[in-house]
Enzyme design. Sequence first.
Site, PDB file in Angstrom:
ATOM      1  N   ASP A  17       0.851  -1.190   0.000  1.00 35.72           N
ATOM      2  CA  ASP A  17       0.000   0.000   0.000  1.00 35.72           C
ATOM      3  C   ASP A  17       0.887   1.241   0.000  1.00 35.72           C
ATOM      4  O   ASP A  17       2.106   1.159  -0.149  1.00 35.72           O
ATOM      5  CB  ASP A  17      -0.956  -0.022   1.195  1.00 35.72           C
ATOM      6  CG  ASP A  17      -0.245  -0.020   2.542  1.00 35.72           C
ATOM      7  OD1 ASP A  17       0.965   0.292   2.608  1.00 35.72           O
ATOM      8  OD2 ASP A  17      -0.918  -0.322   3.549  1.00 35.72           O
ATOM      9  N   ALA A  18       0.288   2.398   0.184  1.00 34.37           N
ATOM     10  CA  ALA A  18       1.024   3.659   0.141  1.00 34.37           C
ATOM     11  C   ALA A  18       2.072   3.756   1.245  1.00 34.37           C
ATOM     12  O   ALA A  18       3.031   4.501   1.127  1.00 34.37           O
ATOM     13  CB  ALA A  18       0.054   4.837   0.250  1.00 34.37           C
TER      14      ALA A  18
END
Length: 134
Positions: A17-18
């Site tokens: 994810d980010a």
Amino acid sequence: MAPSFTWPARVYWEDTDAGGVVFYANYLKFFERARTEWVRAAGGEQQRMRLESGLIFVVSETTVRYLAPARLDDELTITVEPIELGRATLTLHQRALRGEQVLAEGTIRVGCVNAHDFKPARIPASLLAALQRP
């Protein structure tokens, strides 16, 4: 009961994810792939099962605990440990490990159903017997 099955996995960009850690839902993908390889190692092929008998496996329930993050390029081991192998359902304990560290673990319940109407069906006897072998 059959012993635990292990399958190696690596964390790729698409899994993160980010924040640079494995997105929580992707552990379910790792678990799914390991289950597929467990069935394959027992001599079962899900595509052949669908084509020959019209049966498929569907996940009916999951519970997952997330204990520590996996990160890009980590080498993981995904386990499949049968808890209960019934005539139409499989209940499995699965873990994602980095070395000896458990990163995520869960219980997955899988049912065998008819691919056309999704009604419960018996797991083919030969596959069930193969999954129970050590």
